[in-house]
Motif scaffolding. Structure first.
Motif, PDB file in Angstrom:
ATOM      1  N   TYR A  37       1.240  -0.939   0.006  1.00 17.30           N
ATOM      2  CA  TYR A  37       0.042   0.223  -0.072  1.00 17.30           C
ATOM      3  C   TYR A  37       1.015   1.178   0.163  1.00 17.30           C
ATOM      4  N   VAL A  38       0.401   2.072  -0.628  1.00 16.20           N
ATOM      5  CA  VAL A  38       1.668   3.517  -0.820  1.00 16.20           C
ATOM      6  C   VAL A  38       0.979   4.251   0.237  1.00 16.20           C
ATOM      7  N   TRP A  46      -8.819   5.268   0.270  1.00 17.82           N
ATOM      8  CA  TRP A  46      -8.107   4.169  -0.977  1.00 17.82           C
ATOM      9  C   TRP A  46      -7.589   2.744  -0.069  1.00 17.82           C
ATOM     10  N   ASN A  47      -6.266   2.953   0.638  1.00 15.55           N
ATOM     11  CA  ASN A  47      -5.793   2.086   1.153  1.00 15.55           C
ATOM     12  C   ASN A  47      -6.232   1.017   2.478  1.00 15.55           C
ATOM     13  N   HIS A  50      -8.372  -1.551   0.472  1.00 16.65           N
ATOM     14  CA  HIS A  50      -8.183  -2.280   0.243  1.00 16.65           C
ATOM     15  C   HIS A  50      -7.628  -3.705   0.932  1.00 16.65           C
ATOM     16  N   GLU A  75       6.088   5.430  -3.174  1.00 17.23           N
ATOM     17  CA  GLU A  75       6.600   5.217  -4.838  1.00 17.23           C
ATOM     18  C   GLU A  75       8.060   5.285  -5.891  1.00 17.23           C
ATOM     19  N   THR A  97      -1.373  -2.146  -4.530  1.00 16.28           N
ATOM     20  CA  THR A  97      -2.436  -1.092  -4.934  1.00 16.28           C
ATOM     21  C   THR A  97      -2.499   0.236  -5.445  1.00 16.28           C
ATOM     22  N   SER A  98      -1.276   1.017  -5.994  1.00 13.17           N
ATOM     23  CA  SER A  98      -1.619   2.030  -5.910  1.00 13.17           C
ATOM     24  C   SER A  98      -0.666   2.131  -7.213  1.00 13.17           C
ATOM     25  N   THR A 121      -5.014   0.484 -11.170  1.00 12.30           N
ATOM     26  CA  THR A 121      -4.524   1.436 -12.155  1.00 12.30           C
ATOM     27  C   THR A 121      -3.403   1.564 -12.947  1.00 12.30           C
ATOM     28  N   TRP A 195      -4.259  13.424  -1.950  1.00 17.58           N
ATOM     29  CA  TRP A 195      -5.819  12.129  -1.733  1.00 17.58           C
ATOM     30  C   TRP A 195      -6.310  12.681  -0.763  1.00 17.58           C
TER      31      TRP A 195
END
Lengths: 361, 364, 310
Positions: A37-38, A46-47, A50, A75, A97-98, A121, A195
C-alpha cells in the motif's frame, strides 16, 4: 558480503520451491498472498478499502490463504524493494495497489517469472502482470443524476484530488449525467492537490459551499467535506467507503470501492492455476463499483431513476460516454450513438462541453 | 546529587560504547512496545536487526542496504561539515529535490539521443542544482546575516512545489497517459545510473558516498580548511582571530552540503527511483540530519549510522510482512532508537559526577 | 463585499477557522523559541494532540475534555524533548526531528480502530446580539470557542512576554543563558516550562483539526501543519501579534487559492502555495538587513545547548 548474483539465487529458490511443492501436500501450506500500500491502512480511504477487501478475502478462504502487507511504501526504489521482499518471502501472488508502483511492478515481475502480480490502475502488462481498475465513472454517472435532480441552485461542487485522467473522467461523467436531467446545471471544480489532507479538503468544501453549491461531490478520501456539508445543510456523496456515519444527510448515497470479489476471484485463479495476464476494468455490473444506499432524503422518483440508470449501466445497455458529445472547445468528440473507447477514457485529459473552468496545466 | 562536567575532549571510549548501549536499550524498549501490540518481542527484534544482515534473503537485503544508506551518508557527510562549524543547513531535502530536477532535466533534454557524455552532464547539473539551492541561504547569511536554519528550511517547501509543478508540467512524460511524473530514466541507457556490478546495489551514488566519507576524513584531519571548520565550531571568537573568514566558511560548508545533497538526488532519480514524481522525495534530507548526529559528525560514524538507519528501514519492512507489525510501530521504534542514541551522547561529551566529589576537586 | 467573485467577509471568517491549528501551534513554538529552544517536533506533538483529544472526546462525549487531553498529550511529548535536550543535552535539531518521527508512529498505533468514528460536535459560541453586527459580526462572532481561545492565547502570550517578570526571565534565558544563569535563574526549568507550553499549544492545535475542523481521525492527518507553524514563528520574527498575522496569511493563502478555483479563476496552484515561504524568506532578509539581529527578535541563544559550567 556474498557475491552471488541475484538471478541465480532467485532461480534456485524457484526450483527448490517447485520441488518442495511436488513432494509436499499442497493443501497443508496456506497459499501466500502479498499486498503493498502506498499509504497507511488507517487512512480511512483508498488504502483502507483495499485492506478491508484483503481481510475479507483471507476470511473467505478460511485458512487456505495467508496474506502479508507492507504499508506506507513510497513510490520508486522503495516500492521495488518491498515487492521483491514479498516475492522472496514466498508470496505467489502480489497486489500492488497504487498507480505509482507501475514501473516497480514490471521490474520485479521480470525477476520473479513464477510469481503473479496484480497492479491496480496501471496500464503496463507482462506475462505475469495483470492490471485491474474500476470504472468509477459509472458510479459517478449514477450519483451525477441524483446531483442534477437534487440541486436547487443548479450548482454542483466537485473536489478533485489531482488533474489526472482518473479524476477528470469522473468529473465528465458526473457532469454529463447531471446535465441530462438538469440542463441549467453548472459544475464548480476545485483541485486539492492531495488524496487525503482532511484540513485542506474541509477548506475546499467550504470554498465550494460559499460559492453557492448545494450538492457536493468529492474525489478525495476523507470525511471532512461531509462534515462541512452537514454544517451547511447541503447534500453530498460518500467516496471510497460508504461514509455511513453521515446518513441520512448529508450523505445521500456513495460510490464504494469494492475490491473483495476481485481479490477472491484472482486469488482462486492463482491457486488453481487458471490465472492469466489480463487488463481488467470492471464496473457496476461486475460489482467492483457499488452504489451505497440512497437514503430517504432523496425523493422516491429520483431514487427510482437513479437505480434504473444503475441497472442499465450494469447490464451494459447504457454507457455514460455516448454521443452526441462535444469536447469543451466545442469540437465533436463522439457522434450520435457512438460510445467512447477505453483507450480514450484511460487517457482522458479534456473536459466535455459545458464545463466552464480549465484543467490546470 | 549528580552533576555533569564537560570533558575537554569527547571520550573515545564512550563514543564507541554509547551507540551499542543505546541500541541494546532500544531493543528492550522496542520489545516492550511490540509485546504490547501482541507481537513476539524477541522475534521482532531479530527480524529487524538480524535478518537483513544474516537472514535467508541477505543476498538481496545487503545490497538494498547500500541503496538505502548511500543517499543518507552522502547527504549527512556534507551536512556534518557545516554542523561542525556551527552552520546549520537543515534544508538538504530541498537541495536533494533541486539536484534531482536539474539532473533529470538535462537527461530529458537529450532524450532519446544516446551519448556517453549525458550522464556526466547530469552529474554536474545535479551537483549544481543542489549547490545553487544551498547558496541562497549562504549568500543571504553573508550579505544580510539572515538565519540560515530558517531560510534553508523554507526553501524545502519551495522546492517541493517546484517538484510538483515540473511533474505535472514541463517534465511530465508525454506518453504517460496524463499521469504526473517524468519518463523513467532507468529505461534510458545513457541516463541510467545502473548498478556497477549487477545486483550489488552498488551504483554511482554509493560510490560517491564512500568517496565523500574518505574526502571528509582527509579534509578534517589533514587540511587547513578542516582545521578551520573545527576551530570555528569549537571557538568561534578564536577562529576569527586566527584569520578564518566566516564568509568563506559559510559559502564552503553550505555549498558543499548542497552539492552533495543535489548529487544524492541526481543519483536517486537516475537510478533506484527512476523518475521524478510529486512524491519523489521521501525525506532523505531530513533523515540525513539525524544520521549526521548519530554519527557524531564524524565521517566514519556517519558511515555506520547510515547503515544502521538503512537496517531499521529494511528490517522494518521484513517485520511488517513476516509479523504483521504495522509500519507505524516501526516509525515509533525508529523514533525511540534516535532518542536513546541522542541521550547517550551525553556520556561521550560529559563526565557524570557526584556533586561532593566535584566540589572537593575544585577545592584542591 | 465581493472582489473578483470572492466574498471577502466569508473569506476572512473562514481563514480564521482554517488558521486556528497553525496559530495555536505557532504561538506555543514562539514561547519555546523565545526561551532559546528550537523544537522541530511540532508536527509530532500536534498529531499526538489530535489523537489524544479525539479518543478522550469520543469516550467522554465532551469536546472540552478532549482538548484537555490533547494538551496533556502535547505536554507529554514536549517533556520527552525537554528531558533529552535540557537534562541530557542532546542536539535540538536532531531531537526535534526524532520527536516528529516518534509522534507520527505512535499516534497511528494509538489511533487504530478510530477510523470512521465521529467525535462529539463542538458548537459555535452563541454571542447573541454581537453576531448581528454587520460585517464584523460575520467575521468575528460566529465561531466555535477554540477560535477565541487561540486569540486569547496570543494576547496572553504577548502580555506575559512583554509585561511580566516571568516574561522577562523567559526572554533573558533565551537571549543569553549564561548570563541568566549567573543571575540565578534556573535556565533548564524555565526552558522546560516553555517547552511544555509549546507542547500544550501544539496539542490543542492538533485536536482542533481532529475535533472541529475535519472532524475525524485518520493517520497523519495534520499533514505538515507543524512545519508551517515553524515557518510562521520565523515569519513573525518572534512576536505574538505577528504570529497571528502570519498564521492568517499562511492559512489564508490556502483558503484563497481554493476559493479562486471555486470562482472559476485559473491560478498556478504551486506558485501560490510556495508564495508564503518566499515571503517569509523575504521578511527574514529585510529584517536582518535593516536592523541587525537584535531588532529581529531572534533569541540569541536559539538552538544552543546550555550547560552550566560553574
Amino acid at each position: 558480503m556474498k557475491r552471488r548474483t541475484f538471478l541465480a539465487q532467485s532461480a534456485a529458490a524457484g526450483t527448490v520451491l517447485a520441488s518442495g511443492l511436488a513432494t509436499r501436500a499442497m493443501a497443508a501450506d496456506p497459499f501466500k498472498v502479498g499486498y503493498i500500500y502506498v499509504g497507511a491502512v488507517g487512512d480511512g480511504g483508498w488504502n483502507y478499502q483495499h485492506d478491508q477487501a484483503r481481510l475479507a478475502m483471507e476470511k473467505h478462504f478460511d485458512g487456505k490463504v495467508k496474506t502479508s502487507i507492507i504499508e506506507n511504501v513510497p513510490e520508486g526504489a522503495d516500492a521495488e524493494r518491498a515487492l521483491t521482499q514479498l516475492a522472496l518471502a514466498g508470496n505467489k501472488l502480489i497486489y500492488a495497489t497504487s498507480f505509482g508502483f507501475m514501473d516497480a511492478v514490471i521490474a520485479t515481475a521480470k525477476k520473479f517469472p513464477q510469481v503473479k502480480f496484480e497492479h491496480a490502475t496501471g496500464y503496463k502488462l507482462a506475462p505475469n502482470v495483470s492490471t485491474y481498475s474500476a470504472r468509477f465513472y459509472q458510479g459517478r454517472y449514477v450519483i451525477g443524476t441524483i446531483a442534477g435532480r437534487m440541486t436547487k441552485t443548479n450548482k454542483i461542487g466537485y473536489i478533485g484530488a489531482f488533474p489526472i485522467p482518473e479524476v477528470i473522467r469522473g468529473i465528465n461523467a458526473a457532469y454529463i449525467a447531471a446535465k441530462k436531467v438538469n440542463p441549467d446545471v453548472e459544475m464548480k471544480i476545485v483541485w486539492a492537490y492531495t488524496w487525503g489532507d482532511p484540513g485542506k479538503e474541509a477548506d475546499a468544501a467550504q470554498a465550494l459551499i460559499d460559492a453557492g453549491v448545494d450538492v457536493l461531490m468529492q474525489h478525495t478520501d476523507s470525511t471532512a467535506p461531509m462534515a462541512k456539508a452537514k454544517a451547511a445543510g447541503i447534500v453530498a456523496f460518500g467516496q471510497a467507503s460508504d461514509m455511513a456515519q453521515y446518513k441520512p444527510t448529508p450523505r445521500i448515497s456513495a460510490i464504494i470501492d469494492n475490491w473483495t470479489p476481485y481479490y477472491i476471484d484472482r486469488t482462486k485463479a492463482a491457486m488453481d492455476g487458471s490465472w492469466k495476464s489480463e487488463a481488467v476494468w470492471y464496473g457496476i455490473g461486475e460489482g467492483m463499483v457499488k452504489i451505497g444506499e440512497i437514503t430517504d432524503a432523496v425523493p422516491a422518483d429520483v431514487k427510482a431513476e437513479a437505480l434504473k440508470i444503475k441497472d442499465e449501466i450494469a447490464k451494459g445497455t447504457l454507457k455514460p460516454f455516448t454521443g452526441p458529445l462535444n469536447k469543451q472547445d466545442g469540437s465533436v468528440w463522439l457522434k450520435d450513438g457512438e460510445s467512447a473507447d477505453d483507450g480514450t477514457l484511460a487517457g482522458m485529459n479534456f473536459y466535455v462541453e459545458g464545463i466552464k473552468s480549465d484543467i490546470p496545466k | 546529587m549528580l552533576r555533569l562536567e564537560k570533558r575537554p575532549m569527547p571520550s573515545r571510549f564512550w563514543t564507541a560504547v554509547t551507540p551499542v548501549l543505546a541500541v541494546i536499550l532500544t531493543m528492550v524498549a522496542g520489545g516492550i512496545l511490540f509485546a504490547l501490540l501482541g507481537k513476539p518481542p524477541v522475534e521482532a527484534i531479530r527480524v529487524i536487526f538480524w535478518d537483513p544482515l544474516f537472514g535467508a534473503n541477505n543476498f538481496y537485503t545487503l545490497p538494498q542496504m547500500l541503496v538505502k544508506a548511500g543517499p543518507l551518508i552522502l547527504i549527512a557527510i556534507g551536512l556534518s561539515l557545516g554542523f561542525r562549524a556551527g552552520i546549520w543547513n537543515i534544508g538538504a531535502e530541498g537541495q536533494y529535490i533541486m539536484g534531482a530536477i536539474c539532473g533529470a532535466a538535462v537527461a530529458l533534454a537529450f532524450y532519446p539521443a544516446e551519448h556517453w557524455y549525458i550522464f556526466p552532464l547530469m552529474v554536474i547539473a545535479g551537483a549544481l542544482g543542489g549547490w545553487i539551492w544551498a547558496m541562497i541561504p549562504a549568500v543571504l547569511k553573508i550579505k544580510f546575516g539572515t538565519n540560515e536554519i530558517l531560510v534553508s528550511l523554507m526553501l524545502v517547501y519551495v522546492a517541493e512545489n517546484i517538484l510538483s509543478w515540473v511533474s505535472f508540467g514541463p517534465l511530465r512524460n508525454p506518453q504517460g497517459y496524463g499521469f504526473p511524473g517524468s519518463r523513467n530514466l532507468q529505461q534510458y541507457p545513457s541516463a541510467h545510473n545502473a548498478d556497477l556490478i549487477p545486483n550489488t546495489g552498488l551504483h554511482w551514488g554509493v560510490v560517491a558516498a564512500f568517496l565523500a566519507v574518505i574526502g571528509a576524513y582527509v579534509l578534517l584531519n589533514r587540511h587547513i580548511l578542516g582545521y578551520q571548520i573545527r576551530v570555528a565550531g569549537q571557538a568561534p571568537r578564536a577562529a576569527r582571530f586566527a584569520g578564518v573568514s566566516p564568509s568563506r566558511l559559510f559559502a564552503f560548508c553550505l555549498g558543499t552540503s548542497g552539492a552533495l545533497a543535489g548529487l544524492a538526488g541526481l543519483f536517486e532519480v537516475a537510478g533506484p527511483s527512476g523518475q521524478l514524481s510529486p512524491d519523489f522525495n521521501v525525506g532523505y534530507g531530513f533523515t540525513a540530519i539525524i544520521v549526521a548526529f548519530l554519527g557524531r559528525l564524524h565521517p566514519v560514524g556517519i558511515l555506520l549510522a547510515g547503515f544502521l538507519m538503512a537496517l531499521t528501514y529494511i528490517g522494518g519492512e521484513l517485520a511488517q510482512l513476516s509479523l504483521n507489525l504495522p509500519s507505524a510501530a516501526i516509525q515509533a521504534f525508529q523514533g525511540m532508537l534516535l532518542f536513546f542514541l541522542l541521550a547517550f551522547d551525553l556520556l561521550s561529551n560529559y563526565r557524570v559526577r557526584w556533586k561532593e566529589h566535584a566540589a572537593k576537586e575544585i577545592a584542591k | 463585499m465581493m472582489i473578483g467573485g470572492i466574498d471577502i467577509v466569508v473569506l476572512i471568517a473562514t481563514l480564521m477557522v482554517a488558521s486556528t491549528p497553525i496559530l495555536l501551534a505557532a504561538t506555543g513554538e514562539l514561547v519555546a523559541e523565545k526561551s532559546g529552544v528550537l523544537n522541530l517536533g511540532v508536527e509530532g506533538m500536534m498529531i499526538m494532540g489530535a489523537i489524544c483529544g479525539f479518543i478522550a472526546a469520543v469516550h467522554t462525549d465532551s469536546p472540552a475534555l478532549g482538548f484537555l487531553a490533547a494538551a496533556a498529550g502535547g505536554i507529554a511529548m514536549s517533556l520527552i524533548f525537554a528531558l533529552l535536550t535540557q537534562l541530557l543535552l542532546s542536539n535540538q535539531v536532531a531531537t526535534g526531528l526524532a520527536l516528529t518521527l516518534f509522534g507520527l508512529g505512535l499516534s497511528s498505533l494509538v489511533g487504530q480502530g478510530y477510523n470512521g468514528v465521529k467525535p462529539p460536535p463542538s458548537p459555535d459560541v452563541n454571542l447573541g446580539p454581537l453576531e448581528q453586527i454587520p460585517v464584523i459580526g460575520d467575521i468575528l462572532f460566529r465561531h466555535d470557542w477554540m477560535v477565541y481561545v487561540s486569540l486569547g492565547l496570543v494576547a496572553a502570550t504577548w502580555a506575559v512576554l512583554r509585561y511580566t517578570r516571568a516574561g522577562l526571565i523567559l526572554r533573558a534565558v533565551g537571549e543569553n543563558h549564561d548570563a541568566a544563569h549567573a543571575l540565578g535563574y534556573r535556565v533548564r526549568l524555565v526552558r522546560t516550562l516553555a517547552l511544555a507550553y509549546g507542547g500544550a499549544c501544539a496539542g490543542l492545535g492538533g485536536a482542533y483539526i481532529s475535533l472541529v475542523r475535519v472532524p475525524q481521525w485518520s493517520d497523519g492527518m495534520t499533514a505538515g501543519s507543524g512545519w508551517i507553524a515553524l515557518a510562521i514563528v520565523v515569519f513573525a520574527s518572534w512576536r505574538p501579534w505577528r504570529v497571528l498575522l502570519g498564521a492568517y496569511i499562511f492559512g489564508g493563502v490556502t483558503v484563497l487559492q481554493l476559493r479562486l478555483q471555486a470562482a472559476g479563476i485559473a491560478i498556478p496552484v504551486q506558485l501560490l502555495s510556495m508564495a508564503p515561504y518566499l515571503v517569509t524568506i523575504l521578511v527574514l532578509v529585510i529584517m536582518s538587513a535593516r536592523r541587525g539581529r537584535a531588532a529581529m527578535g531572534a533569541p540569541a541563544s536559539l538552538g544552543r545547548i546550555f550547560h552550566a559550567s560553574s
